[in-house]
Design a protein around this motif. Structure first.
Motif, PDB file in Angstrom:
ATOM      1  N   LEU A  90      26.877 -61.117  52.331  1.00 17.42           N
ATOM      2  CA  LEU A  90      25.889 -60.559  51.416  1.00 17.42           C
ATOM      3  C   LEU A  90      26.565 -59.737  50.328  1.00 17.42           C
ATOM      4  CD1 LEU A  90      22.949 -60.087  50.627  1.00 17.42           C
ATOM      5  CD2 LEU A  90      22.927 -58.138  52.178  1.00 17.42           C
ATOM      6  N   ARG A  91      27.542 -58.931  50.714  1.00 20.08           N
ATOM      7  CA  ARG A  91      28.250 -58.123  49.709  1.00 20.08           C
ATOM      8  C   ARG A  91      28.963 -59.002  48.687  1.00 20.08           C
ATOM      9  NH1 ARG A  91      31.037 -54.359  53.899  1.00 20.08           N
ATOM     10  NH2 ARG A  91      29.387 -52.879  54.294  1.00 20.08           N
ATOM     11  N   ASP A  92      29.556 -60.094  49.158  1.00 15.87           N
ATOM     12  CA  ASP A  92      30.337 -60.957  48.282  1.00 15.87           C
ATOM     13  C   ASP A  92      29.478 -61.944  47.497  1.00 15.87           C
ATOM     14  OD1 ASP A  92      32.525 -59.655  49.298  1.00 15.87           O
ATOM     15  OD2 ASP A  92      33.074 -61.240  50.705  1.00 15.87           O
ATOM     16  N   SER A  93      28.213 -62.057  47.838  1.00 18.48           N
ATOM     17  CA  SER A  93      27.347 -63.036  47.173  1.00 18.48           C
ATOM     18  C   SER A  93      26.930 -62.533  45.800  1.00 18.48           C
ATOM     19  CB  SER A  93      26.106 -63.315  48.022  1.00 18.48           C
ATOM     20  OG  SER A  93      25.247 -62.190  48.004  1.00 18.48           O
ATOM     21  N   ASP A  94      26.326 -63.449  45.036  1.00 12.58           N
ATOM     22  CA  ASP A  94      25.819 -63.109  43.719  1.00 12.58           C
ATOM     23  C   ASP A  94      24.720 -62.057  43.833  1.00 12.58           C
ATOM     24  OD1 ASP A  94      25.733 -63.461  40.882  1.00 12.58           O
ATOM     25  OD2 ASP A  94      23.873 -64.605  41.145  1.00 12.58           O
ATOM     26  N   ALA A  95      23.844 -62.201  44.838  1.00  8.61           N
ATOM     27  CA  ALA A  95      22.765 -61.224  45.037  1.00  8.61           C
ATOM     28  C   ALA A  95      23.343 -59.850  45.354  1.00  8.61           C
ATOM     29  CB  ALA A  95      21.845 -61.682  46.161  1.00  8.61           C
ATOM     30  N   GLY A  96      24.405 -59.800  46.155  1.00  5.35           N
ATOM     31  CA  GLY A  96      25.032 -58.531  46.481  1.00  5.35           C
ATOM     32  C   GLY A  96      25.629 -57.861  45.257  1.00  5.35           C
ATOM     33  N   ARG A  97      26.286 -58.665  44.414  1.00  4.90           N
ATOM     34  CA  ARG A  97      26.862 -58.115  43.181  1.00  4.90           C
ATOM     35  C   ARG A  97      25.775 -57.593  42.243  1.00  4.90           C
ATOM     36  NH1 ARG A  97      30.405 -62.228  44.308  1.00  4.90           N
ATOM     37  NH2 ARG A  97      29.263 -63.782  43.111  1.00  4.90           N
ATOM     38  N   LYS A  98      24.669 -58.331  42.154  1.00  4.45           N
ATOM     39  CA  LYS A  98      23.559 -57.890  41.298  1.00  4.45           C
ATOM     40  C   LYS A  98      22.954 -56.595  41.838  1.00  4.45           C
ATOM     41  CE  LYS A  98      22.246 -62.395  39.465  1.00  4.45           C
ATOM     42  NZ  LYS A  98      21.204 -63.437  39.440  1.00  4.45           N
ATOM     43  N   ALA A  99      22.816 -56.487  43.156  1.00  3.14           N
ATOM     44  CA  ALA A  99      22.264 -55.275  43.754  1.00  3.14           C
ATOM     45  C   ALA A  99      23.178 -54.086  43.488  1.00  3.14           C
ATOM     46  CB  ALA A  99      22.068 -55.476  45.254  1.00  3.14           C
ATOM     47  N   LYS A 100      24.495 -54.297  43.608  1.00  2.46           N
ATOM     48  CA  LYS A 100      25.438 -53.213  43.319  1.00  2.46           C
ATOM     49  C   LYS A 100      25.333 -52.778  41.866  1.00  2.46           C
ATOM     50  CE  LYS A 100      29.010 -54.398  46.676  1.00  2.46           C
ATOM     51  NZ  LYS A 100      30.382 -54.916  46.838  1.00  2.46           N
ATOM     52  N   ALA A 101      25.214 -53.732  40.975  1.00  2.00           N
ATOM     53  CA  ALA A 101      25.108 -53.409  39.558  1.00  2.00           C
ATOM     54  C   ALA A 101      23.819 -52.642  39.273  1.00  2.00           C
ATOM     55  CB  ALA A 101      25.162 -54.684  38.716  1.00  2.00           C
ATOM     56  N   ALA A 102      22.721 -53.059  39.910  1.00  2.00           N
ATOM     57  CA  ALA A 102      21.448 -52.368  39.712  1.00  2.00           C
ATOM     58  C   ALA A 102      21.530 -50.941  40.236  1.00  2.00           C
ATOM     59  CB  ALA A 102      20.331 -53.135  40.420  1.00  2.00           C
ATOM     60  N   LEU A 103      22.151 -50.745  41.369  1.00  2.00           N
ATOM     61  CA  LEU A 103      22.321 -49.392  41.904  1.00  2.00           C
ATOM     62  C   LEU A 103      23.186 -48.540  40.988  1.00  2.00           C
ATOM     63  CD1 LEU A 103      22.762 -50.085  45.721  1.00  2.00           C
ATOM     64  CD2 LEU A 103      20.882 -48.872  44.609  1.00  2.00           C
ATOM     65  N   ARG A 104      24.240 -49.141  40.479  1.00  2.00           N
ATOM     66  CA  ARG A 104      25.115 -48.421  39.556  1.00  2.00           C
ATOM     67  C   ARG A 104      24.343 -48.001  38.313  1.00  2.00           C
ATOM     68  NH1 ARG A 104      29.255 -51.524  40.682  1.00  2.00           N
ATOM     69  NH2 ARG A 104      28.631 -53.137  39.234  1.00  2.00           N
ATOM     70  N   ASP A 105      23.519 -48.921  37.778  1.00  2.00           N
ATOM     71  CA  ASP A 105      22.715 -48.599  36.598  1.00  2.00           C
ATOM     72  C   ASP A 105      21.731 -47.466  36.891  1.00  2.00           C
ATOM     73  OD1 ASP A 105      24.050 -50.554  35.230  1.00  2.00           O
ATOM     74  OD2 ASP A 105      22.423 -52.035  35.372  1.00  2.00           O
ATOM     75  N   LEU A 106      21.088 -47.529  38.064  1.00  2.00           N
ATOM     76  CA  LEU A 106      20.153 -46.465  38.441  1.00  2.00           C
ATOM     77  C   LEU A 106      20.863 -45.128  38.567  1.00  2.00           C
ATOM     78  CD1 LEU A 106      17.900 -48.196  41.105  1.00  2.00           C
ATOM     79  CD2 LEU A 106      17.174 -47.248  38.916  1.00  2.00           C
ATOM     80  N   ARG A 107      22.021 -45.148  39.215  1.00  2.00           N
ATOM     81  CA  ARG A 107      22.773 -43.912  39.413  1.00  2.00           C
ATOM     82  C   ARG A 107      23.224 -43.345  38.071  1.00  2.00           C
ATOM     83  NH1 ARG A 107      26.081 -45.310  43.684  1.00  2.00           N
ATOM     84  NH2 ARG A 107      27.238 -46.585  42.229  1.00  2.00           N
ATOM     85  N   ASP A 108      23.680 -44.203  37.180  1.00  2.00           N
ATOM     86  CA  ASP A 108      24.139 -43.751  35.869  1.00  2.00           C
ATOM     87  C   ASP A 108      22.990 -43.190  35.041  1.00  2.00           C
ATOM     88  OD1 ASP A 108      26.654 -44.530  36.601  1.00  2.00           O
ATOM     89  OD2 ASP A 108      26.637 -46.396  35.427  1.00  2.00           O
ATOM     90  N   SER A 109      21.820 -43.842  35.101  1.00  2.00           N
ATOM     91  CA  SER A 109      20.686 -43.355  34.296  1.00  2.00           C
ATOM     92  C   SER A 109      20.140 -42.041  34.888  1.00  2.00           C
ATOM     93  CB  SER A 109      19.585 -44.397  34.221  1.00  2.00           C
ATOM     94  OG  SER A 109      19.006 -44.617  35.479  1.00  2.00           O
ATOM     95  N   ALA A 110      20.202 -41.887  36.213  1.00  2.00           N
ATOM     96  CA  ALA A 110      19.739 -40.641  36.825  1.00  2.00           C
ATOM     97  C   ALA A 110      20.709 -39.510  36.538  1.00  2.00           C
ATOM     98  CB  ALA A 110      19.586 -40.829  38.338  1.00  2.00           C
ATOM     99  N   GLY A 111      21.986 -39.836  36.453  1.00  2.00           N
ATOM    100  CA  GLY A 111      23.000 -38.823  36.205  1.00  2.00           C
ATOM    101  C   GLY A 111      22.952 -38.261  34.802  1.00  2.00           C
ATOM    102  N   THR A 112      22.476 -39.044  33.837  1.00  4.27           N
ATOM    103  CA  THR A 112      22.418 -38.586  32.449  1.00  4.27           C
ATOM    104  C   THR A 112      21.126 -37.840  32.149  1.00  4.27           C
ATOM    105  OG1 THR A 112      21.459 -40.670  31.709  1.00  4.27           O
ATOM    106  CG2 THR A 112      23.878 -40.472  31.646  1.00  4.27           C
ATOM    107  N   GLY A 113      20.200 -37.869  33.128  1.00  2.00           N
ATOM    108  CA  GLY A 113      18.936 -37.175  32.882  1.00  2.00           C
ATOM    109  C   GLY A 113      17.998 -37.986  32.030  1.00  2.00           C
ATOM    110  N   ASP A 114      18.280 -39.276  31.852  1.00  2.84           N
ATOM    111  CA  ASP A 114      17.454 -40.163  31.043  1.00  2.84           C
ATOM    112  C   ASP A 114      16.151 -40.464  31.783  1.00  2.84           C
ATOM    113  OD1 ASP A 114      16.548 -41.893  29.149  1.00  2.84           O
ATOM    114  OD2 ASP A 114      17.737 -43.597  29.853  1.00  2.84           O
ATOM    115  N   LYS A 115      15.028 -40.034  31.184  1.00  3.76           N
ATOM    116  CA  LYS A 115      13.731 -40.264  31.835  1.00  3.76           C
ATOM    117  C   LYS A 115      12.863 -41.099  30.921  1.00  3.76           C
ATOM    118  CE  LYS A 115      13.803 -36.139  34.619  1.00  3.76           C
ATOM    119  NZ  LYS A 115      13.058 -35.073  35.193  1.00  3.76           N
ATOM    120  N   SER A 116      13.344 -42.267  30.570  1.00  4.58           N
ATOM    121  CA  SER A 116      12.575 -43.104  29.638  1.00  4.58           C
ATOM    122  C   SER A 116      11.550 -43.935  30.326  1.00  4.58           C
ATOM    123  CB  SER A 116      13.508 -44.033  28.869  1.00  4.58           C
ATOM    124  OG  SER A 116      14.415 -44.682  29.724  1.00  4.58           O
TER     125      SER A 116
END
Length: 116
Positions: A90-116
């Motif tokens: 699962l981690r190595d699959s395309d879905a796993g990579r997409k999930a990691k990227a989505a989590l990274r995006d969420l973490r980055d947007s929460a860290g900047t205080g962006d509330k759009s």
């Protein structure tokens, strides 16, 4: 058994009275006293001895051995290996990579205080 039931009923009545309010200090002391009475009574000592015998007796040892055999069995080992492989896939699959990227995006947007 009747003695134990009476003690439990008395203890329960004191706990309910304490929960309903009123003289909290006095009720709490009475509840503690009732619990101590149950613990130190002959019935309480017999119950503790029975539990100890069950844990340390032949039945308890057999149950522990059976659980250990189950943990050490090939079936459990194979199931554990299969689960690890599934997680790795699962981690190595395309879905796993997409999930990691989505989590990274969420973490980055929460860290900047962006509330759009």
């Amino acid at each position: 058994m009747a003695e134990f039931e009476q003690q439990v009923k008395g203890f329960w009545a004191k706990v309910i009275a304490w929960l309903r309010g009123g003289q909290r200090g006095d009720a709490a002391q009475k509840a503690r006293g009732a619990l101590q009475d149950v613990r130190t009574s002959e019935t309480g000592r017999k119950a503790e001895a029975a539990i100890k015998d069950l844990r340390e007796g032949e039945t308890g040892r057999k149950a522990k051995a059976a659980l250990q055999d189950l943990r050490d069995s090939d079936v459990v080992g194979k199931a554990r290996d299969t689960a690890r492989e599934a997680i790795k896939d699962l981690r190595d699959s395309d879905a796993g990579r997409k999930a990691k990227a989505a989590l990274r995006d969420l973490r980055d947007s929460a860290g900047t205080g962006d509330k759009s």
